[in-house]
Design an enzyme around this catalytic site. Structure first.
Site, PDB file in Angstrom:
ATOM      1  N   GLU A  51      14.023 -31.736  16.070  1.00 32.90           N
ATOM      2  CA  GLU A  51      13.895 -30.520  16.877  1.00 32.90           C
ATOM      3  C   GLU A  51      12.582 -30.591  17.642  1.00 32.90           C
ATOM      4  OE1 GLU A  51      13.911 -26.735  14.775  1.00 32.90           O
ATOM      5  OE2 GLU A  51      14.308 -25.701  16.666  1.00 32.90           O
ATOM      6  N   CYS A 246      16.443 -23.912  15.674  1.00 32.66           N
ATOM      7  CA  CYS A 246      16.468 -22.617  16.384  1.00 32.66           C
ATOM      8  C   CYS A 246      16.387 -22.763  17.889  1.00 32.66           C
ATOM      9  CB  CYS A 246      15.340 -21.726  15.885  1.00 32.66           C
ATOM     10  SG  CYS A 246      15.567 -21.174  14.192  1.00 32.66           S
ATOM     11  N   ASN A 377      23.592 -22.987  15.168  1.00 32.85           N
ATOM     12  CA  ASN A 377      22.586 -23.478  14.221  1.00 32.85           C
ATOM     13  C   ASN A 377      22.607 -22.580  12.999  1.00 32.85           C
ATOM     14  OD1 ASN A 377      20.326 -24.891  13.127  1.00 32.85           O
ATOM     15  ND2 ASN A 377      19.013 -23.255  13.853  1.00 32.85           N
ATOM     16  N   GLU A 378      21.615 -21.732  12.856  1.00 32.84           N
ATOM     17  CA  GLU A 378      21.603 -20.858  11.668  1.00 32.84           C
ATOM     18  C   GLU A 378      22.196 -19.508  12.042  1.00 32.84           C
ATOM     19  OE1 GLU A 378      17.583 -20.724  10.242  1.00 32.84           O
ATOM     20  OE2 GLU A 378      17.902 -22.386   8.874  1.00 32.84           O
TER      21      GLU A 378
HETATM   22  O1  AHR Z   1      13.099 -26.531  10.781  1.00 30.71           O
HETATM   23  C1  AHR Z   1      12.526 -25.406  11.338  1.00 30.71           C
HETATM   24  C2  AHR Z   1      13.528 -24.287  11.534  1.00 30.71           C
HETATM   25  O2  AHR Z   1      14.020 -23.867  10.308  1.00 30.71           O
HETATM   26  C3  AHR Z   1      14.775 -24.645  12.291  1.00 30.71           C
HETATM   27  O3  AHR Z   1      14.606 -24.569  13.655  1.00 30.71           O
HETATM   28  C4  AHR Z   1      15.752 -23.627  11.835  1.00 30.71           C
HETATM   29  O4  AHR Z   1      17.071 -24.089  11.883  1.00 30.71           O
HETATM   30  C5  AHR Z   1      15.274 -23.267  10.458  1.00 30.71           C
HETATM   31  O5  AHR Z   1      15.100 -21.901  10.331  1.00 30.71           O
END
Ligand code: AHR
Length: 659
Positions: A51, A246, A377-378
Site C-alpha cells: 500500500e 484503505c 478493502n475493509e
Molecule cells: O495496513 C494499514 C491499514 O490497515 C490498511 O490500509 C487497512 O486496510 C487497515 O486498516
C-alpha cells in the site's frame, strides 16, 4: 482506526513466556508423519501486501526524487522554493491552463530579470538520496515564451550548497517538449536538493521536472528503487496484493483509487491526494500525494519480475467507513463494475481487445495472467454485501475463472465480522480476506484459529496482519522480536491449515523513517538505505521454505499449538524432495527435543537448520544494526530417522532434510 484496543503489558507478556518456559524444560519427542499428506499448500501461500502508506510508493519504491514534479499538489509550490543568488531578480507564476499532460494542467512560468542567478529548487521527499558515481536522469517539459532564449542549468546540491553534479538543457521553441540529460554524482549525500537555474533574461514554462537514479530495478528508466524491490524478490512471494489498503477506498469516493488514471504516459496520470496524509493527527504528512508513476501496469510488471501472482483490489462503490462512509447508489454502480471488468481485460485480454491493446502499447503484449481480484478493502455492513453481489454476478458471468477476494471487514471477530462471514459463506464466496492487527498474545492464542473452519467453505486470505507491541495505530509500536516470534507461532497454524488458508501477508509493507504514518511495518527505508525487520525475517523464512504439502507434526498425537511453549508445522516439498519442519520455541529456555520421522523411505543423514533467535524480546533490527535478528544456518545430523534439536530460547527454527 477505532477498534478494540488491545493492550498487553510487557510484564504480562514476559510472565506468559516465562510460564511456558517452566513447563517446557522436559525433553520432548515429536512425531513427523512424512507419508501422510494432509493438504496441498498453494503456491500463493505467503505473499506481500503493498500500500502507498508511509511513503511506500511516492518517496519510496517509486524512485522519482522530485516531489510535486508537475506542480499539481493542492498547494502548487509544495516542495519547491524560489532561488536568487546575490541580487539576481525574477519571479514566477503558477498557470493552470494546460501543459505537458491532459490530466496535468498546471505548470510554472519563470521569468529571469538577470543574466544568471534566478531559479527554483526542489527539496525532494525528505531530501534526495544521492550516490557517489551514480548516473542520474534529469528530464523536464519546457517551452520558451515568445522570443525568450533561456537555457537551464540543473545542479544537485548538498545541504551546505556543495555541488554534487550538474547538467545543462537548452529548450527551444514555444511548443511543449520533453528535454532530458544525464549526469553523474560526485559524492554520496542522503539530503541533497535540486536547483534549476535560468541562464539569460526572459521567461520559460516548466512542467514535469523529474530526476531518477540510473540504478532502478532492472535499470528501467523512471522505475523502482532496486534495493527495495530486491528485498521483496528475496522473499520469493507467492502473490502481491496492491494498491492497498484503505487507499483503495479513499476518504471519499472522489479520492478513491481509480486504476484507469494510473496507466499510460506518466504526464497523463492524474494525481490525487493520499488519504494517509492527515489521517493521524500525531503523524501529519500534508505533502503526501499519489502521482501514480507507480501505476497498475507497473504493479503487474513488478509481480511478473518477482514471480508473484497479481492480486489487485478495487473500490466496491464505498469510501472508507472510518472517514465519510460515502457509498455510490446501487443504480449508479455500473462504472465501478465496468472498471473491474476492464481491469481483467487490461491484465489478460488479447491485444485486439480495447484494454489489452493499451497493455500492449505500454510494452507488454503478453497477458499478465491475473487469476484473482479483490472487491472492496475493509468494507462492511449490508451495503457492502449488496454491492459485492452486483460485482460478483458481472465478473462471474464474463470471467468465471477469476477468483474474487471478499472483505470480512476490519476485525477478526465481533458483530461486523460475523455478519460478513455468514453472508459471504451463504454467497459461496471464493476467498474471504481476514485482517488482524492484534497483541502478540492474540497470535499465540489463535494458532488454532483455522483448525475448526469449514473445510468445504470459502478459502481464507489472511490479508493483513501484524502483532502490535502497544496497540493498533499507536506510533510507539515496535517491530520487535516479541511480535515477530508470535507471528511465526501463528503462521505455523496457517500452514497446518493450508487446505483452508490459501494466502497470507503481513501489513503494512514499507515505511520511510522520516515519513511514516503507521507502525509496525515490514521493511524500513530512508533515502539511501533499507532493511528487513525481524518480522520480515520471519515472513521470508516461511516463504522461502514453503513446501507443497502439509504433513502432521505431532506431540502426544496432537498438533503442536502451544504445548510447553512450542508451535510447529511440517511439510514436504515435492519439487525439491525435501522435508521441512518449522518449530517455534516461545519460551525463555533452550529446549532439547527429538523429532522422529515416520513414513519417509530414505532420509539423508544430515539436515540444515535455519534459526532466527534473540534472548531479548524487545530486540529490533535497525539501520545501524540491520542484521541483529537474521538467519543463522547449521548442519544437524540424523540418527536413523530421528533428529535431535537444541532449540534456542525465543527461536524460530526451520529444519530441511533431503528425502
Ligand atoms: O495496513 C494499514 C491499514 O490497515 C490498511 O490500509 C487497512 O486496510 C487497515 O486498516
Amino acid at each position: 482506526m477505532k477498534r478494540d484496543i488491545q493492550i498487553l503489558s510487557i510484564f504480562s507478556f514476559y510472565l506468559a513466556f516465562a510460564f511456558n518456559g517452566v513447563k517446557a524444560q522436559d525433553r520432548k519427542v515429536f512425531t513427523v508423519k512424512a507419508g501422510q499428506v494432509k493438504a496441498s499448500i498453494q503456491p500463493t501461500m505467503w505473499g506481500i501486501f503493498f500500500e502507498d502508506i508511509n511513503l511506500g510508493a511516492d518517496g519510496g519504491l517509486y524512485a522519482e526524487l522530485v516531489k510535486n514534479r508537475s506542480f499539481e499538489f493542492d498547494v502548487p509550490m509544495t516542495g519547491w522554493k524560489e532561488e536568487k543568488k546575490g541580487d539576481a531578480a525574477g519571479g514566477y507564476l503558477i498557470n493552470n491552463n494546460g501543459s505537458a499532460g491532459a490530466a496535468n494542467r498546471r505548470y510554472i512560468r519563470l521569468e529571469s530579470k538577470s543574466e544568471e542567478g534566478y531559479g527554483l529548487s526542489n527539496e525532494g521527499f525528505r531530501g534526495m538520496g544521492i550516490k557517489k558515481d551514480m548516473g542520474y536522469d534529469l528530464s523536464v517539459w519546457a517551452r520558451q515564451t515568445d522570443d525568450s532564449k533561456v537555457s537551464l542549468t540543473a545542479e544537485l546540491l548538498g545541504p551546505a550548497g556543495e555541488k554534487l553534479g550538474s547538467a545543462n538543457l537548452i529548450p527551444s521553441g514555444t511548443e511543449w517538449k520533453k528535454y532530458s540529460v544525464s549526469f553523474n554524482a560526485s559524492a554520496t549525500e542522503p539530503k541533497a536538493h535540486l536547483c534549476i537555474w535560468l541562464n539569460g533574461k526572459g521567461s520559460i514554462d516548466l512542467d514535469m521536472v523529474s530526476l531518477f537514479p540510473k540504478d532502478t530495478w532492472k535499470k528501467r528508466p523512471g522505475g523502482l528503487r532496486s534495493d527495495m524491490v530486491q528485498l521483496l524478490a528475496d522473499m520469493k512471494p507467492g502473490f502481491l496484493r496492491f494498491p492497498g489498503g484503505c487507499i483503495v477506498e479513499g476518504r471519499n469516493l472522489d479520492e478513491r483509487f481509480q486504476w484507469k488514471n494510473t496507466i499510460g504516459k506518466v504526464e497523463d496520470r492524474k494525481l490525487i491526494i493520499n488519504r494517509w496524509n492527515v489521517e493521524f493527527k500525531h503523524r501529519l504528512t500534508p505533502d503526501y500525494f499519489q502521482t501514480f508513476g507507480l501505476g497498475f501496469f507497473e504493479y503487474f510488471q513488478l509481480c511478473e519480475d518477482i514471480g508473484a501472482q497479481p492480486l489487485p483490489i478495487l473500490n466496491c462503490g464505498m469510501a472508507c467507513q472510518f472517514n465519510t462512509a460515502e457509498v455510490v447508489a446501487l443504480d449508479q454502480l455500473e462504472p465501478y463494475v465496468r472498471d473491474a471488468l476492464d481491469l481483467i481485460e487490461f491484465a489478460n485480454g488479447s491485444i485486439d481487445s480495447p484494454w489489452g491493446k493499451k497493455r500492449a502499447e505500454m510494452g507488454h503484449p503478453a497477458p499478465f495472467n491475473m487469476k484473482m481480484l479483490g472487491v472492496g478493502n475493509e468494507n462492511w455492513g449490508p451495503q457492502y454485501i449488496e454491492r459485492l453481489k452486483v460485482f460478483t454476478k458481472a465478473i462471474k458471468e464474463k470471467y468465471p475463472g477469476i477468483k474474487i477476494v471478499n472483505s470480512s471487514g476490519t476485525d477478526p471477530n465481533g458483530e461486523r465480522f460475523d455478519y460478513l462471514d455468514s453472508n459471504l459463506r451463504a454467497m459461496n464466496a471464493d476467498i474471504i480476506d481476514e485482517h488482524y492487527y492484534r497483541a502478540p498474545q492474540w497470535f499465540l492464542d489463535n494458532a488454532k484459529r483455522y483448525d475448526s473452519y469449514d473445510r468445504k467453505g470459502p478459502k481464507i486470505f489472511a490479508g493483513e496482519y501484524a502483532a502490535q507491541s502497544v496497540r493498533i495505530a499507536s506510533p510507539d509500536n515496535r517491530n520487535n522480536w516479541q511480535c515477530a516470534l508470535s507471528e511465526a507461532a501463528f503462521m505455523t497454524g496457517l500452514e497446518r491449515n493450508a487446505d483452508v488458508v490459501v494466502m497470507a501477508s503481513y501489513a503494512p509493507l514499507f515505511a520511510h523513517a522520516e515519513g511514516w504514518q503507521w507502525t509496525p511495518d515490514l521493511i524500513w527505508v530512508d533515502n539511501l538505505r533499507s532493511y528487513g525487520t525481524a518480522n520480515y525475517q520471519v515472513q521470508k523464512l516461511f516463504s522461502v521454505n514453503k513446501g507443497t504439502d502439509v504433513i502432521p507434526l505431532l506431540l502426544n498425537n496432537e498438533p503442536v499449538t502451544g504445548q510447553g511453549g512450542y508451535y510447529a508445522s511440517a511439510c514436504i516439498d515435492r519439487k525439491t524432495n525435501e522435508l521441512i519442519l518449522k518449530i517455534v520455541n516461545t519460551t525463555n529456555k533452550a529446549q532439547n527435543s527429538d523429532f522422529v520421522i515416520q513414513g519417509a523411505k530414505t532420509l539423508k543423514g544430515k539436515g540444515i537448520l535455519t534459526e532466527l533467535s534473540s534472548m531479548k524480546l524487545d530486540q529490533v533490527n535497525s539501520f545501524e544494526d540491520p542484521n541483529a535478528i537474521s538467519p543463522v544456518q547449521k548442519e544437524v545430523s540424523l540418527k536413523k530417522n530421528t533428529v535431535s534439536l537444541a532449540m534456542k530460547p525465543y527461536s524460530v527454527n526451520v529444519l530441511k532434510i533431503a528425502m
